[in-house]
Scaffold this motif. Structure first.
Motif, mmCIF file in Angstrom:
data_model
loop_
_atom_site.group_PDB
_atom_site.id
_atom_site.type_symbol
_atom_site.label_atom_id
_atom_site.label_comp_id
_atom_site.label_asym_id
_atom_site.label_seq_id
_atom_site.Cartn_x
_atom_site.Cartn_y
_atom_site.Cartn_z
ATOM 1 N N UNK A 104 0.765 -0.986 -0.001
ATOM 2 C CA UNK A 104 0.279 0.080 -0.036
ATOM 3 C C UNK A 104 0.686 1.316 0.087
ATOM 4 N N UNK A 105 2.008 1.166 0.652
ATOM 5 C CA UNK A 105 2.883 2.406 0.571
ATOM 6 C C UNK A 105 3.601 2.927 -0.958
ATOM 7 N N UNK A 106 3.581 1.803 -1.467
ATOM 8 C CA UNK A 106 4.125 1.991 -3.021
ATOM 9 C C UNK A 106 3.423 2.440 -3.940
ATOM 10 N N UNK A 107 3.731 3.312 -4.631
ATOM 11 C CA UNK A 107 3.006 3.855 -5.954
ATOM 12 C C UNK A 107 3.199 3.440 -7.044
ATOM 13 N N UNK A 108 2.672 3.145 -8.004
ATOM 14 C CA UNK A 108 2.605 3.044 -9.367
ATOM 15 C C UNK A 108 3.589 1.332 -9.470
#
Length: 104
Positions: free
Chosen positions: A16-20
């Motif tokens: 969840x803390x990672x984007x893309x």
């Protein structure tokens, strides 16, 4: 045994803390891309990372496993419930991996 959709959905929730983040299906398994760079493999319901110098210390103590017959051993990421660790791991991979080659 191919990776189940249930495992993949659970992994996505943990990231969840990672984007893309994208997962590309590959013969019943998945390649994981972070910000456009290939960073890991999801194989037989395991998250596997190549043993690169800049992440060896972070992954010290995690088991080395072979993703499939004929492949080189990879680290099995066992801290799947630690969102901060996963963010640090994939940010480190992203910063150190080369940019993807452009297709002709």
């Amino acid at each position: 045994m191919p990776t189940s959709q249930t495992f993949l959905d659970g992994l996505k929730k943990r990231l969840v803390l990672l984007d893309d983040v994208r997962f590309k299906p590959m013969m019943g398994e998945y390649l994981m891309y972070y910000r456009g760079k290939y960073v890991a493999t999801v194989c037989d319901e395991r998250l596997l990372v190549k043993p690169m110098e800049y992440v060896k210390e972070m992954l010290d103590g995690m088991p080395m496993e072979i993703p499939y017959a004929g492949a080189k051993p990879c680290y099995r990421v066992t801290k799947l419930d630690d969102a901060e660790f996963l963010l640090e791991l994939f940010d480190t991979l992203y910063e150190n991996l080369p940019a993807p080659k452009k297709k002709k």
